[in-house]
Design a protein around this motif. Structure first.
Motif, short mmCIF file in Angstrom:
data_model
loop_
_atom_site.label_atom_id
_atom_site.label_comp_id
_atom_site.label_asym_id
_atom_site.label_seq_id
_atom_site.Cartn_x
_atom_site.Cartn_y
_atom_site.Cartn_z
N LYS A 1 1.58 -8.34 -11.36
CA LYS A 1 0.55 -8.86 -12.27
C LYS A 1 -0.59 -9.41 -11.45
CE LYS A 1 -0.26 -12.43 -15.70
NZ LYS A 1 0.24 -13.70 -16.20
N ILE A 2 -1.79 -8.93 -11.73
CA ILE A 2 -3.00 -9.39 -11.05
C ILE A 2 -3.84 -10.11 -12.09
CG2 ILE A 2 -4.98 -8.69 -9.67
CD1 ILE A 2 -3.37 -6.05 -9.12
N ASP A 3 -3.99 -11.42 -11.93
CA ASP A 3 -4.66 -12.26 -12.93
C ASP A 3 -6.17 -12.11 -12.88
OD1 ASP A 3 -2.45 -13.31 -14.21
OD2 ASP A 3 -2.25 -14.94 -12.77
N SER A 4 -6.61 -10.93 -13.13
CA SER A 4 -8.03 -10.62 -13.20
C SER A 4 -8.13 -9.19 -13.71
CB SER A 4 -8.68 -10.73 -11.83
OG SER A 4 -9.99 -10.26 -11.88
N GLU A 5 -9.13 -8.93 -14.48
CA GLU A 5 -9.33 -7.55 -14.90
C GLU A 5 -10.12 -6.85 -13.81
OE1 GLU A 5 -10.59 -5.00 -18.82
OE2 GLU A 5 -10.88 -7.14 -18.79
N ILE A 6 -9.46 -5.93 -13.15
CA ILE A 6 -10.10 -5.23 -12.03
C ILE A 6 -10.62 -3.88 -12.51
CG2 ILE A 6 -8.77 -6.41 -10.26
CD1 ILE A 6 -6.90 -4.05 -10.12
N SER A 7 -11.48 -3.30 -11.73
CA SER A 7 -12.06 -2.01 -12.10
C SER A 7 -10.99 -0.92 -12.06
CB SER A 7 -13.21 -1.65 -11.17
OG SER A 7 -12.72 -1.42 -9.87
N PHE A 8 -11.26 0.15 -12.78
CA PHE A 8 -10.31 1.27 -12.84
C PHE A 8 -10.09 1.87 -11.46
CE2 PHE A 8 -9.48 5.84 -13.30
CZ PHE A 8 -8.27 5.78 -13.97
N SER A 9 -11.16 1.97 -10.65
CA SER A 9 -11.03 2.57 -9.32
C SER A 9 -10.18 1.70 -8.40
CB SER A 9 -12.41 2.81 -8.70
OG SER A 9 -13.10 1.60 -8.57
N LYS A 10 -10.31 0.37 -8.50
CA LYS A 10 -9.49 -0.51 -7.67
C LYS A 10 -8.03 -0.48 -8.13
CE LYS A 10 -9.27 -4.99 -5.54
NZ LYS A 10 -9.88 -6.27 -5.31
N GLU A 11 -7.82 -0.42 -9.43
CA GLU A 11 -6.46 -0.32 -9.97
C GLU A 11 -5.81 0.99 -9.51
OE1 GLU A 11 -4.23 -0.13 -14.32
OE2 GLU A 11 -6.29 -0.87 -14.17
N LYS A 12 -6.55 2.08 -9.54
CA LYS A 12 -6.04 3.37 -9.08
C LYS A 12 -5.72 3.33 -7.60
CE LYS A 12 -7.09 8.33 -9.17
NZ LYS A 12 -5.83 8.59 -8.59
N TYR A 13 -6.57 2.66 -6.81
CA TYR A 13 -6.33 2.51 -5.37
C TYR A 13 -5.03 1.74 -5.12
CZ TYR A 13 -6.68 0.70 -0.65
OH TYR A 13 -6.40 0.35 0.64
N ILE A 14 -4.81 0.67 -5.86
CA ILE A 14 -3.59 -0.15 -5.69
C ILE A 14 -2.36 0.68 -6.05
CG2 ILE A 14 -2.32 -2.13 -6.60
CD1 ILE A 14 -5.09 -3.53 -6.89
N ILE A 15 -2.41 1.40 -7.16
CA ILE A 15 -1.26 2.22 -7.58
C ILE A 15 -1.01 3.33 -6.57
CG2 ILE A 15 -0.44 3.82 -9.36
CD1 ILE A 15 -1.82 2.00 -11.42
N ASP A 16 -2.06 3.97 -6.09
CA ASP A 16 -1.89 5.03 -5.08
C ASP A 16 -1.29 4.48 -3.80
OD1 ASP A 16 -2.85 6.94 -6.80
OD2 ASP A 16 -4.89 6.94 -5.97
N SER A 17 -1.70 3.28 -3.41
CA SER A 17 -1.13 2.65 -2.20
C SER A 17 0.35 2.35 -2.39
CB SER A 17 -1.88 1.36 -1.88
OG SER A 17 -3.22 1.63 -1.58
N ILE A 18 0.72 1.91 -3.57
CA ILE A 18 2.13 1.62 -3.86
C ILE A 18 2.94 2.91 -3.85
CG2 ILE A 18 3.72 0.78 -5.63
CD1 ILE A 18 1.55 -1.25 -6.42
N LEU A 19 2.38 3.97 -4.41
CA LEU A 19 3.09 5.25 -4.49
C LEU A 19 3.27 5.91 -3.13
CD1 LEU A 19 1.61 6.74 -7.77
CD2 LEU A 19 3.93 5.90 -7.40
N LYS A 20 2.49 5.51 -2.14
CA LYS A 20 2.64 6.07 -0.79
C LYS A 20 3.89 5.56 -0.10
CE LYS A 20 -2.23 6.95 0.07
NZ LYS A 20 -3.43 6.55 0.80
N LEU A 21 4.44 4.46 -0.59
CA LEU A 21 5.69 3.94 -0.01
C LEU A 21 6.84 4.86 -0.39
CD1 LEU A 21 5.17 0.19 -0.95
CD2 LEU A 21 5.02 1.18 1.33
N PRO A 22 7.62 5.33 0.57
CA PRO A 22 8.71 6.26 0.24
C PRO A 22 9.84 5.61 -0.57
CG PRO A 22 8.71 5.72 2.58
CD PRO A 22 7.48 5.10 1.99
N GLN A 23 9.95 4.30 -0.54
CA GLN A 23 11.02 3.61 -1.27
C GLN A 23 10.71 3.45 -2.76
OE1 GLN A 23 9.47 2.45 1.44
NE2 GLN A 23 10.97 1.94 3.00
N ILE A 24 9.48 3.70 -3.16
CA ILE A 24 9.07 3.52 -4.55
C ILE A 24 9.27 4.83 -5.31
CG2 ILE A 24 7.15 2.93 -6.09
CD1 ILE A 24 8.04 0.60 -4.31
N ALA A 25 10.00 4.78 -6.42
CA ALA A 25 10.20 5.97 -7.24
C ALA A 25 8.92 6.30 -8.00
CB ALA A 25 11.37 5.77 -8.20
N THR A 26 8.36 5.31 -8.68
CA THR A 26 7.09 5.51 -9.38
C THR A 26 6.46 4.15 -9.68
OG1 THR A 26 5.98 6.65 -11.21
CG2 THR A 26 8.04 5.55 -11.73
#
Length: 161
Positions: A118-143
């Protein structure tokens, strides 16, 4: 007798936050460590867990306050498993106790999600996509994916302060 009607529609503002669901099999401290390394944040375990149902259910929480951008990041577990002993009702020579594991979710609408970021701020769509893409690059994360907080029935469980 006069009836006074108070309209409070504009008095309370909805809290703006971004919510990301994470599916993985990692322990909470390991996930916090990996997120810290890949996102450049500093999540640290809070002194006390989130307690619900009079302390019977607790969820681990990691938090970081970004002083530069005035944003609070929280990583919270969605699943809590508790064990309790239940006596059997049938009569036997021995007193039998069964060990029952109960599973509780912080956000019951998403039963399969392991953690929420949870990020207590409404962030831009591009920053949110960057964060999700960074998380998905971790091999231990399923989705990992974004959750629309407006559709949640249990929003009040995501108020941590």
């Amino acid at each position: 007798m006069a009836v006074h009607k108070l309209i409070l529609d504009d008095a309370f503002e909805e809290a703006l936050y971004t919510l990301i669901a994470i599916h993985c099999r990692l322990e909470d401290y390991r996930l916090a460590y990996l997120l810290n390394n890949h996102l450049g944040i500093t999540l640290a375990r809070k002194a006390s867990d989130l307690d619900y149902n009079n302390g019977q259910v607790s969820y681990s929480i990691f938090e970081w306050e970004d002083q530069k951008q005035l944003v609070t990041w929280s990583l919270v577990s969605n699943i809590c498993k508790t064990e309790e002993f239940q006596k059997t009702d049938y009569k036997s020579l021995f007193d039998n106790q069964e060990n029952i594991t109960k599973t509780f979710q912080l956000v019951p609408e998403y039963k399969t999600v392991n953690y929420f970021l949870k990020i207590d701020s409404e962030i831009s769509f591009s920053k949110e996509k960057y964060i999700i893409d960074s998380i998905l690059k971790l091999p231990q994360i399923a989705t990992a994916y974004s959750v629309d907080s407006n559709t949640l029935k249990s929003k009040e469980n995501l108020i941590f302060n």
